[in-house]
Design an enzyme around this catalytic site. Structure first.
Site, mmCIF file in Angstrom:
data_model
loop_
_atom_site.group_PDB
_atom_site.id
_atom_site.type_symbol
_atom_site.label_atom_id
_atom_site.label_comp_id
_atom_site.label_asym_id
_atom_site.label_seq_id
_atom_site.Cartn_x
_atom_site.Cartn_y
_atom_site.Cartn_z
ATOM 1 N N SER A 129 0.828 -1.206 0.000
ATOM 2 C CA SER A 129 0.000 0.000 0.000
ATOM 3 C C SER A 129 0.860 1.253 0.000
ATOM 4 O O SER A 129 1.968 1.258 0.531
ATOM 5 C CB SER A 129 -0.922 0.028 1.222
ATOM 6 N N LYS A 184 -4.136 -6.794 3.881
ATOM 7 C CA LYS A 184 -4.229 -5.668 2.924
ATOM 8 C C LYS A 184 -5.700 -5.364 2.605
ATOM 9 O O LYS A 184 -6.087 -4.199 2.469
ATOM 10 C CB LYS A 184 -3.461 -6.007 1.629
ATOM 11 N N HIS A 187 -7.017 -3.430 5.453
ATOM 12 C CA HIS A 187 -6.446 -2.082 5.334
ATOM 13 C C HIS A 187 -7.293 -1.253 4.368
ATOM 14 O O HIS A 187 -7.678 -0.119 4.658
ATOM 15 C CB HIS A 187 -4.995 -2.159 4.833
ATOM 16 N N ASN A 188 -7.597 -1.827 3.214
ATOM 17 C CA ASN A 188 -8.368 -1.069 2.222
ATOM 18 C C ASN A 188 -9.788 -0.791 2.715
ATOM 19 O O ASN A 188 -10.332 0.282 2.469
ATOM 20 C CB ASN A 188 -8.428 -1.832 0.899
ATOM 21 N N GLU A 191 -9.598 2.016 4.967
ATOM 22 C CA GLU A 191 -9.382 3.213 4.129
ATOM 23 C C GLU A 191 -10.741 3.745 3.618
ATOM 24 O O GLU A 191 -10.988 4.954 3.654
ATOM 25 C CB GLU A 191 -8.464 2.789 2.976
HETATM 26 P P1 NBP Z 1 -2.586 -2.357 -13.250
HETATM 27 O O1 NBP Z 1 -3.428 -2.950 -12.184
HETATM 28 O O2 NBP Z 1 -3.133 -1.309 -14.117
HETATM 29 O O3 NBP Z 1 -2.044 -3.569 -14.179
HETATM 30 C C1 NBP Z 1 -1.207 -3.314 -15.274
HETATM 31 C C2 NBP Z 1 -0.258 -4.462 -15.472
HETATM 32 O O4 NBP Z 1 -0.972 -5.704 -15.548
HETATM 33 C C3 NBP Z 1 0.490 -4.323 -16.796
HETATM 34 O O5 NBP Z 1 1.784 -4.822 -16.614
HETATM 35 C C4 NBP Z 1 -0.339 -5.186 -17.714
HETATM 36 O O6 NBP Z 1 0.364 -5.659 -18.818
HETATM 37 C C5 NBP Z 1 -0.666 -6.330 -16.800
HETATM 38 N N1 NBP Z 1 -1.785 -7.130 -17.243
HETATM 39 C C6 NBP Z 1 -3.081 -6.821 -17.422
HETATM 40 BR BR1 NBP Z 1 -3.821 -5.158 -17.160
HETATM 41 N N2 NBP Z 1 -3.832 -7.832 -17.826
HETATM 42 C C7 NBP Z 1 -2.970 -8.844 -17.933
HETATM 43 C C8 NBP Z 1 -3.133 -10.186 -18.332
HETATM 44 N N3 NBP Z 1 -4.325 -10.672 -18.641
HETATM 45 N N4 NBP Z 1 -2.049 -10.978 -18.339
HETATM 46 C C9 NBP Z 1 -0.846 -10.493 -18.007
HETATM 47 N N5 NBP Z 1 -0.624 -9.220 -17.618
HETATM 48 C C10 NBP Z 1 -1.678 -8.422 -17.580
HETATM 49 O O7 NBP Z 1 -1.188 -1.848 -12.654
HETATM 50 P P2 NBP Z 1 -0.836 -1.113 -11.290
HETATM 51 O O8 NBP Z 1 -1.762 0.012 -11.011
HETATM 52 O O9 NBP Z 1 0.628 -0.873 -11.370
HETATM 53 O O10 NBP Z 1 -1.104 -2.233 -10.184
HETATM 54 C C11 NBP Z 1 -0.440 -3.479 -10.141
HETATM 55 C C12 NBP Z 1 -1.055 -4.297 -9.021
HETATM 56 O O11 NBP Z 1 -0.856 -3.602 -7.780
HETATM 57 C C13 NBP Z 1 -2.567 -4.485 -9.155
HETATM 58 O O12 NBP Z 1 -2.933 -5.720 -8.622
HETATM 59 C C14 NBP Z 1 -3.138 -3.387 -8.291
HETATM 60 O O13 NBP Z 1 -4.425 -3.695 -7.805
HETATM 61 C C15 NBP Z 1 -2.111 -3.349 -7.164
HETATM 62 N N6 NBP Z 1 -2.018 -2.053 -6.477
HETATM 63 C C16 NBP Z 1 -2.142 -0.890 -7.153
HETATM 64 C C17 NBP Z 1 -2.030 0.320 -6.468
HETATM 65 C C18 NBP Z 1 -2.142 1.641 -7.191
HETATM 66 O O14 NBP Z 1 -2.152 2.670 -6.491
HETATM 67 N N7 NBP Z 1 -2.202 1.666 -8.509
HETATM 68 C C19 NBP Z 1 -1.764 0.309 -5.088
HETATM 69 C C20 NBP Z 1 -1.609 -0.901 -4.441
HETATM 70 C C21 NBP Z 1 -1.741 -2.082 -5.128
HETATM 71 P P3 NBP Z 1 0.277 -4.868 -20.213
HETATM 72 O O15 NBP Z 1 1.209 -3.722 -20.078
HETATM 73 O O16 NBP Z 1 0.719 -5.867 -21.191
HETATM 74 O O17 NBP Z 1 -1.142 -4.438 -20.403
#
Ligand code: NBP
Length: 483
Positions: A129, A184, A187-188, A191
């Site tokens: 987080s 987690k 936590h959410n 939040e």
């Molecule tokens: P996203 O949740 O937007 O995911 C993007 C990534 O997932 C890219 O690398 C994309 O590849 C890949 N992907 C997708 Br979309 N579909 C896929 C599939 N079917 N097979 C393989 N790869 C796939 O990215 P993020 O916001 O960086 O979050 C990453 C993780 O961390 C998520 O689980 C999210 O819930 C969690 N998280 C996010 C935050 C935040 O603030 N954003 C905070 C805490 C946790 P591509 O480039 O080829 O499309």
């Protein structure tokens, strides 16, 4: 030179975590489903960093890692994780570690842990987080799963995570299989509750007291130097001041339909599954759902117009009442969250350290606050604490805030201003502190129409009775099991 760790997923979280890990001296191999993003990252955000290595297929990625391999998935939760696990498996050897750092459902993490254990692979499901900023400079990290993996990843995780003002890492082993992702999830959920409570305080100050955004910014700013100090209060003060290009407050131009990605809902659903009254988070989830019914709300506003309510009290004193109501409600929300964690530990056989969990949330994550330091103290003082409400620090606040809290909720009700989280917190409190509730009537009704039986105040608990209420029913009762 082989890499210390590999990261798959080059979206916002993956990229920032990679840079953070690399800053701490570790070599990182990187890969992404859409290959073009690898070179884009290497030529932009990671430019000039020779110890971040791009790879262009899974075999190359796995061959570039030191053994036992440590592979972190920072991708969309759900099926994508299972797909990548299957792609990785042919190139792994027993003892390797796969870490899922996304927001996966803890039930999936439990399933994956045992599936991969059978193949000799150590699976870790870790909550992370702090959003983009946290990932880059120090998130809160909540790892759980196969304990054998912990010594292999501990050094990396504890060097990239946030630290408390006393220097303790906001990352520690949470527990087996799905424990990390569960924590987690909670936590959410918390939040969601915090955000709803702050938005209700804003609604009262703006809608009832007619304060300007700069006045509200000052108030949130002041509150941030009190027991309410937290990241969410801090950013609320900044949001109140943020101007759009035309110089007007941006907040007022943002459509009042709150979005959600599911973790709050999972918390509520799970609380129902394991019988814990997590009423405030659930109310906060429903508040987001209700807010999204914008068109219906606009129609209803025309249908049920209420007369304008003129606030005639002392404004400064009511602002102080709102602060008390916010703090008391927040205590209820966290008390409920820790009740849920306690029940989950029992249900899923996890050895959760509640003080440690509070410490992991103390910095780096979205709910970070000095308040969590007090929760850590409470569990340090008494690891078997039944409820935060029995801790002297929190019970003293609740006792002194009670009158203001009631005043805020009743004033909001009279004015027709919706305060679902404040009200639900107060209702929970009143039920929790009631030695007697009207549930005896519910038991009587259940027995009357369905022979569901009841326990008696004049007989030992666990002994069940059935009454033939009408004289025409039989003596046969239904089973007295609980679900
Ligand atoms: P996203 O949740 O937007 O995911 C993007 C990534 O997932 C890219 O690398 C994309 O590849 C890949 N992907 C997708 Br979309 N579909 C896929 C599939 N079917 N097979 C393989 N790869 C796939 O990215 P993020 O916001 O960086 O979050 C990453 C993780 O961390 C998520 O689980 C999210 O819930 C969690 N998280 C996010 C935050 C935040 O603030 N954003 C905070 C805490 C946790 P591509 O480039 O080829 O499309």
């Amino acid at each position: 030179m082989k890499a210390d760790i590999g990261v798959i997923g080059l979206a916002v979280m993956g990229q920032n975590l990679i840079l953070n890990i690399n800053d701490k001296g570790f070599t990182v191999a990187v890969y992404n489903r859409t290959i073009t993003k690898v070179d884009r990252f290497l030529n932009k955000e990671a430019k000039g960093r020779e110890t971040i290595r791009g790879t262009y297929d899974i075999q190359q990625f796995c061959s570039m890692l030191k053994r036992p391999r440590k592979i972190m998935l920072m991708i969309k939760a759900g099926k994508a994780i299972d797909d990548f696990v299957e792609q990785l498996l042919p190139f792994l050897t027993p003892g390797d570690v796969i870490i899922d750092g996304g927001n996966s459902f803890f039930g999936d993490t439990i399933r994956r842990t045992y599936y991969l254990r059978d193949k000799g692979i150590n699976f870790v499901g870790t909550g992370i987080s702090g959003g983009e900023e946290g990932a880059r400079h120090g998130p809160s990290i909540m790892p759980g799963g196969e304990y054998e993996a912990w010594p292999l990843i501990k050094d990396i995780f504890q060097s990239i995570c946030a630290h408390t003002p006393q220097g303790q890492p906001c990352c520690n082993w949470v527990g087996s299989d799905g424990a990390g992702h569960y924590v987690k999830m909670v936590h959410n959920g918390i939040e969601y509750g915090d955000m709803q409570l702050i938005s209700e305080a804003y609604s009262l100050m703006n809608g009832l007291l007619k304060l300007s955004h700069s006045q509200m910014a000052d108030i949130f700013d002041k509150w941030n130097s009190t027991e309410l100090q937290s990241y969410l209060i801090e950013i609320t003060a900044r949001i109140m001041q943020h101007k759009d290009n035309d110089g007007k407050v941006l907040l007022e131009k943002i459509l009042d339909k709150a979005g959600q990605k599911g973790t709050g809902k999972w918390t509520s659903v799970n609380s129902l599954d394991i019988n814990v009254p997590v009423t405030l988070i659930t109310e906060a989830v429903y508040a987001r759902i209700l807010s999204s019914l914008k068109a219906e709300r606009v129609k209803a506003a025309g249908f049920f117009e209420t007369s304008e309510f003129d606030f005639t009290g002392d404004v400064d004193s009511f602002i102080s009442d709102i602060k008390d109501a916010l703090l008391a409600s927040k205590i209820i929300s966290y008390a409920q969250g820790f009740m849920l964690l306690k029940a989950a530990a029992k249900t899923y056989s996890w050895k959760l350290d509640f003080g440690d969990i509070a410490l992991m949330w103390r910095e780096g994550c979205i709910i970070r606050s000095s308040f969590l330091g007090k929760i850590n103290d409470a569990f340090q003082n008494n690891p078997a604490l039944e409820s935060l409400l029995f801790d002297p620090y929190f019970s003293t606040i609740i006792k002194s805030a009670q009158q203001s809290w009631r005043k805020v909720v009743s004033t909001a009700f009279n004015a027709g201003i919706s305060v679902p989280a404040f009200a639900s917190a107060l209702t929970f409190f009143d039920s929790y502190r009631s030695a007697k509730l009207p549930s005896n009537l519910i038991q009587a009704q259940r027995d009357y129409f369905g022979a569901h039986t009841y326990e008696r105040t004049d007989a030992p608990e666990g002994q069940f009775f059935h009454t033939n209420w009408t004289g025409t029913g039989g003596d046969t009762s239904a089973g007295s099991y609980q679900v």
